[in-house]
Design a protein around this motif. Structure first.
Motif, PDB file in Angstrom:
ATOM      1  N   PHE A 224       0.835  -1.200   0.000  1.00 21.25           N
ATOM      2  CA  PHE A 224       0.000   0.000   0.000  1.00 21.25           C
ATOM      3  C   PHE A 224       0.874   1.257   0.000  1.00 21.25           C
ATOM      4  CE2 PHE A 224      -3.963  -2.227   1.582  1.00 21.25           C
ATOM      5  CZ  PHE A 224      -4.746  -1.819   0.518  1.00 21.25           C
ATOM      6  N   TYR A 225       1.894   1.284   0.851  1.00 20.51           N
ATOM      7  CA  TYR A 225       2.779   2.448   0.916  1.00 20.51           C
ATOM      8  C   TYR A 225       3.486   2.665  -0.423  1.00 20.51           C
ATOM      9  CZ  TYR A 225       2.479   3.709   5.843  1.00 20.51           C
ATOM     10  OH  TYR A 225       2.043   4.171   7.058  1.00 20.51           O
ATOM     11  N   SER A 226       3.925   1.574  -1.027  1.00 17.52           N
ATOM     12  CA  SER A 226       4.618   1.692  -2.307  1.00 17.52           C
ATOM     13  C   SER A 226       3.675   2.200  -3.396  1.00 17.52           C
ATOM     14  CB  SER A 226       5.192   0.325  -2.699  1.00 17.52           C
ATOM     15  OG  SER A 226       5.798   0.389  -3.968  1.00 17.52           O
ATOM     16  N   ALA A 227       2.480   1.586  -3.486  1.00 18.43           N
ATOM     17  CA  ALA A 227       1.528   1.964  -4.532  1.00 18.43           C
ATOM     18  C   ALA A 227       1.038   3.396  -4.354  1.00 18.43           C
ATOM     19  CB  ALA A 227       0.344   0.994  -4.531  1.00 18.43           C
ATOM     20  N   LEU A 228       0.735   3.777  -3.112  1.00 21.44           N
ATOM     21  CA  LEU A 228       0.250   5.138  -2.854  1.00 21.44           C
ATOM     22  C   LEU A 228       1.371   6.157  -3.036  1.00 21.44           C
ATOM     23  CD1 LEU A 228      -2.017   4.353   0.226  1.00 21.44           C
ATOM     24  CD2 LEU A 228      -2.787   5.119  -2.022  1.00 21.44           C
ATOM     25  N   GLY A 229       2.601   5.752  -2.688  1.00 21.27           N
ATOM     26  CA  GLY A 229       3.738   6.647  -2.898  1.00 21.27           C
ATOM     27  C   GLY A 229       3.949   6.962  -4.363  1.00 21.27           C
ATOM     28  N   LYS A 230       3.821   5.953  -5.211  1.00 18.57           N
ATOM     29  CA  LYS A 230       3.985   6.170  -6.647  1.00 18.57           C
ATOM     30  C   LYS A 230       2.861   7.007  -7.237  1.00 18.57           C
ATOM     31  CE  LYS A 230       4.631   1.747  -7.434  1.00 18.57           C
ATOM     32  NZ  LYS A 230       4.876   0.467  -8.130  1.00 18.57           N
ATOM     33  N   ARG A 231       1.739   7.066  -6.526  1.00 16.65           N
ATOM     34  CA  ARG A 231       0.606   7.872  -7.001  1.00 16.65           C
ATOM     35  C   ARG A 231       0.545   9.245  -6.337  1.00 16.65           C
ATOM     36  NH1 ARG A 231       0.104   2.869  -7.826  1.00 16.65           N
ATOM     37  NH2 ARG A 231      -1.207   1.957  -9.443  1.00 16.65           N
ATOM     38  N   GLY A 232       1.640   9.611  -5.666  1.00 15.88           N
ATOM     39  CA  GLY A 232       1.763  10.971  -5.156  1.00 15.88           C
ATOM     40  C   GLY A 232       1.212  11.209  -3.770  1.00 15.88           C
ATOM     41  N   TYR A 233       0.925  10.148  -3.008  1.00 15.23           N
ATOM     42  CA  TYR A 233       0.364  10.335  -1.671  1.00 15.23           C
ATOM     43  C   TYR A 233       1.412  10.235  -0.566  1.00 15.23           C
ATOM     44  CZ  TYR A 233      -4.274  10.057  -3.725  1.00 15.23           C
ATOM     45  OH  TYR A 233      -5.389  10.298  -4.461  1.00 15.23           O
ATOM     46  N   ALA A 234       2.672  10.061  -0.929  1.00 19.52           N
ATOM     47  CA  ALA A 234       3.725   9.976   0.086  1.00 19.52           C
ATOM     48  C   ALA A 234       4.180  11.372   0.464  1.00 19.52           C
ATOM     49  CB  ALA A 234       4.909   9.166  -0.434  1.00 19.52           C
ATOM     50  N   GLU A 235       4.433  11.575   1.757  1.00 19.42           N
ATOM     51  CA  GLU A 235       5.049  12.819   2.206  1.00 19.42           C
ATOM     52  C   GLU A 235       6.470  12.829   1.664  1.00 19.42           C
ATOM     53  OE1 GLU A 235       3.820  15.295   3.415  1.00 19.42           O
ATOM     54  OE2 GLU A 235       2.131  14.868   4.743  1.00 19.42           O
ATOM     55  N   THR A 243      -2.346  11.366   4.659  1.00 13.82           N
ATOM     56  CA  THR A 243      -3.586  10.670   4.983  1.00 13.82           C
ATOM     57  C   THR A 243      -4.810  11.529   4.726  1.00 13.82           C
ATOM     58  OG1 THR A 243      -2.355   9.513   6.708  1.00 13.82           O
ATOM     59  CG2 THR A 243      -4.737   9.331   6.773  1.00 13.82           C
ATOM     60  N   LYS A 244      -4.731  12.805   5.040  1.00 21.03           N
ATOM     61  CA  LYS A 244      -5.888  13.679   4.881  1.00 21.03           C
ATOM     62  C   LYS A 244      -6.302  13.776   3.410  1.00 21.03           C
ATOM     63  CE  LYS A 244      -7.603  18.254   6.192  1.00 21.03           C
ATOM     64  NZ  LYS A 244      -7.247  19.545   6.866  1.00 21.03           N
ATOM     65  N   ARG A 245      -5.347  13.982   2.522  1.00 18.97           N
ATOM     66  CA  ARG A 245      -5.655  14.086   1.095  1.00 18.97           C
ATOM     67  C   ARG A 245      -6.108  12.736   0.543  1.00 18.97           C
ATOM     68  NH1 ARG A 245      -3.025  14.010  -3.985  1.00 18.97           N
ATOM     69  NH2 ARG A 245      -1.030  13.394  -3.088  1.00 18.97           N
ATOM     70  N   LEU A 246      -5.472  11.666   1.028  1.00 18.41           N
ATOM     71  CA  LEU A 246      -5.861  10.325   0.587  1.00 18.41           C
ATOM     72  C   LEU A 246      -7.303  10.030   0.988  1.00 18.41           C
ATOM     73  CD1 LEU A 246      -5.339   7.479  -0.482  1.00 18.41           C
ATOM     74  CD2 LEU A 246      -4.344   6.902   1.755  1.00 18.41           C
ATOM     75  N   LEU A 251     -12.783   9.127  -0.387  1.00 14.47           N
ATOM     76  CA  LEU A 251     -14.190   9.381  -0.091  1.00 14.47           C
ATOM     77  C   LEU A 251     -14.957   9.730  -1.364  1.00 14.47           C
ATOM     78  CD1 LEU A 251     -16.442   9.750   1.992  1.00 14.47           C
ATOM     79  CD2 LEU A 251     -15.690  12.111   2.290  1.00 14.47           C
ATOM     80  N   ILE A 252     -14.341  10.525  -2.230  1.00 14.05           N
ATOM     81  CA  ILE A 252     -14.977  10.865  -3.511  1.00 14.05           C
ATOM     82  C   ILE A 252     -15.181   9.600  -4.345  1.00 14.05           C
ATOM     83  CG2 ILE A 252     -14.644  12.096  -5.701  1.00 14.05           C
ATOM     84  CD1 ILE A 252     -13.096  14.217  -4.109  1.00 14.05           C
ATOM     85  N   PHE A 253     -14.167   8.743  -4.353  1.00 10.90           N
ATOM     86  CA  PHE A 253     -14.260   7.475  -5.100  1.00 10.90           C
ATOM     87  C   PHE A 253     -15.408   6.615  -4.575  1.00 10.90           C
ATOM     88  CE2 PHE A 253     -13.121   2.931  -4.986  1.00 10.90           C
ATOM     89  CZ  PHE A 253     -13.068   2.655  -6.335  1.00 10.90           C
ATOM     90  N   MET A 275      -6.356   4.831  10.830  1.00 12.80           N
ATOM     91  CA  MET A 275      -5.595   3.681  11.322  1.00 12.80           C
ATOM     92  C   MET A 275      -5.469   2.589  10.261  1.00 12.80           C
ATOM     93  SD  MET A 275      -4.644   4.380  14.379  1.00 12.80           S
ATOM     94  CE  MET A 275      -4.166   2.756  14.960  1.00 12.80           C
ATOM     95  N   LEU A 276      -6.093   2.804   9.110  1.00 13.06           N
ATOM     96  CA  LEU A 276      -6.136   1.774   8.076  1.00 13.06           C
ATOM     97  C   LEU A 276      -4.741   1.346   7.640  1.00 13.06           C
ATOM     98  CD1 LEU A 276      -8.350   0.291   6.440  1.00 13.06           C
ATOM     99  CD2 LEU A 276      -7.974   1.944   4.615  1.00 13.06           C
ATOM    100  N   LEU A 277      -3.833   2.322   7.490  1.00  5.38           N
ATOM    101  CA  LEU A 277      -2.480   2.028   7.022  1.00  5.38           C
ATOM    102  C   LEU A 277      -1.453   2.135   8.146  1.00  5.38           C
ATOM    103  CD1 LEU A 277      -2.648   3.928   3.623  1.00  5.38           C
ATOM    104  CD2 LEU A 277      -2.968   1.499   4.051  1.00  5.38           C
TER     105      LEU A 277
END
Length: 536
Positions: A224-235, A243-246, A251-253, A275-277
């Motif tokens: 999850f960290y790797s996939a979300l990081g590649k999609r621009g959600y990593a600090e 987490t807030k932007r994610l 939520l929109i999805f 706490m999900l991640l």
């Protein structure tokens, strides 16, 4: 030993197995069945008994084990990959404890209150086995579609609305008819087909269950960290996620599929989303949120788990060894600090470095530039000077060294404040007695500052000590006279060949004061002045 036990059907819900045993053994009350099989007093057909070890002991080499029932007749294979190692161990232990509640709690968050059935499964099972049974994965509260036939599940008769089973599991379907005789599988074409999103979720569902023993929570979170990081959600400045932007985008999805998910969309975005991640232990992982999050970032679970290409950011301090900055440490300026901590803040990363030899501790800030791609390291700041530094200061103090001398030897130059602060903390009132000019001219302080003395000066020192006793209660100038004499005696004792000029350089204030105010003692004790006559 049991003389009879029904052979479990494929994917049969555990309660259905116990219900068939209860019916075929002719018992009137479910309390009798629970007492016989699990040694518990309960009127309900419990989803999965925590005292399962009792049932296993009743089988005679049948091949039935706790793991067999868990993996083949409960939803455990779906939950298992998302549980922490500790949570799995606690659950396994609870299965052999009669009074443990952990087994109940594990399934409580996932099992629906009503028993659900798939119309197509009812038809197939009745044709194949001559009876119907409840399937384990149909009982998930967040899934209302059959993972095999992908049509909507039912818990009441579509024609008359009567419940197909009672909530406590004591009465389940045995034939594909409601109590009013309506055929539950006669017109299954009227049932809602599975939406594309749920269809993909069900495929992910099947993929995870089929590989349950090979997938664990740490692997899932890493992916999850790797996939979300590649999609621009990593600090960009830390290993954390935005987490807030994610959550906002997720939520929109989810809300775009509100008509599909219905009330379940609130369960996907609940108060525990943050706490999900998290790598902290979670008592009840949000399975629906995980499955939808996989859909949010990947096309399928197969793609998600096979994507092992990570993402990278500039690493603060490059994870390289750092030097010790303690000047009295034998590893000073050497790269001795190999392990250190990093704390992440919005605009910088703070590294904390501790020398393993002298315990000197300092910090540095890695400040991110505006492009957030490279950082600059600020000058170090002190956190703690360490035990070796404190030990050395106390050693020099015990030798009678002044604050100025101690500071110089400790590599502080003329900066005496750290020395004074440490001595005040360690000595308390003793520090004030020694370093206060108006109180330190006592015989005790003179003794504490005396160095080993040669026989040439013993008589002079004895005279000074006698004088100290005589003027212990006299005025400040008389005390000052004696302490200045003592300083000169110490210098001459340490340097027997030193002439007057050398003594003056080492104790200029005492030398000139005694020459002016104590001329008789000064000329008698100090070496003769350097003259041509004396030279000859």
């Amino acid at each position: 030993m049991l003389s009879y036990f029904p052979k479990p059907y494929p994917d049969e819900d555990f309660r259905s197995i116990i219900f068939r045993y209860h019916i075929r053994t002719g018992k009137l009350y479910f309390e009798e069945t629970n007492k016989e099989l699990f040694d518990v007093k309960s009127k309900r057909n419990i989803y999965f008994h925590h005292n399962l070890i009792k049932l296993i002991s009743l089988f005679n080499q049948s091949g039935y084990t706790i793991d067999y029932f868990l993996n083949n007749h409960t939803v455990f294979p779906l939950i298992n990959p998302f549980l922490s190692t500790q949570r799995k161990q606690d659950f396994q232990q609870s299965l052999s404890l009669k009074d443990s509640l952990k087994g109940k709690r594990l399934f409580k968050d996932y099992i629906a209150k009503e028993i659900k059935y798939c119309p197509h499964c009812l038809e197939d099972d009745y044709e194949k086995y001559g009876e119907v049974y409840s399937h384990r994965f149909h009982q998930l509260h967040f899934m209302d579609y059959c993972e095999r036939h992908q049509i909507e599940l039912i818990s009441i008769c579509p024609k008359c609305g009567v419940p197909l089973s009672n909530a406590n599991g004591k009465m389940l379907l045995r034939r594909p008819f409601c109590e009013n005789g309506h055929n539950l599988a006669s017109d299954s074409s009227n049932f809602n087909e599975c939406p594309k999103l749920i269809e993909r979720v069900l495929q992910d569902f099947h993929y995870i269950v089929s590989r349950s023993s090979k997938i664990n929570r740490e692997l899932i979170l890493d992916l999850f960290y790797s996939a979300l990081g590649k999609r621009g959600y990593a600090e960009i400045y830390s290993e954390y996620l935005q987490t807030k932007r994610l959550k906002t985008d997720f939520l929109i999805f989810v809300e775009n599929h509100y008509q599909i998910l219905g009330a379940q969309h609130h369960k996907a975005i609940d108060s525990r989303f943050n706490m999900l991640l998290s790598r902290k232990d979670s008592l009840a992982p949000n399975i629906l949120a995980y499955l939808l999050l996989i859909q949010f970032i990947s096309n399928s679970s197969e793609e998600f788990f096979l994507d092992t290409i990570g993402f990278s950011i500039d690493i603060p301090f490059k994870n390289r060894p750092q030097p010790c900055l303690n000047k009295i440490c034998k590893y000073y300026n050497k790269l001795i600090i190999k392990a250190y901590s990093k704390t992440y803040y919005p605009i910088y990363v703070q590294g904390t470095f501790l020398c393993p030899h002298c315990s000197y501790q300092y910090g540095r800030k890695w400040i991110w530039n505006q492009d957030k791609k490279s950082g600059e390291i600020n000058p170090p700041f002190l956190i703690s000077r360490g035990k070796l530094w404190e030990k050395e200061v106390m050693k020099l103090y015990s030798q009678g060294q002044s604050l100025k001398v101690i500071a110089a030897k400790m590599g502080l130059g003329t900066y005496k404040d750290p020395i004074a602060k440490l001595l005040k903390e360690k000595l308390g009132e003793e520090y004030a007695k020694r370093f206060n000019l108006k109180t330190n001219f006592t015989l005790h302080s003179i003794h504490s500052r005396l160095e080993p003395t040669s026989s040439n000066y013993e008589q002079v020192i004895n005279e000074i000590e006698i004088g100290m006793k005589e003027v212990a209660t006299t005025i400040y100038d008389q005390q000052l006279l004696l302490i200045r004499r003592q300083n000169i005696v110490n210098i001459m004792n340490e340097n027997p060949t030193l002439k007057r000029k050398g003594i003056e350089e080492l104790a200029r204030a005492d030398y000139r004061w005694l020459m002016k105010n104590d001329r008789e003692w000064f000329n008698e004790f100090l070496p003769k002045p350097y003259t041509v006559k004396n030279k000859c």
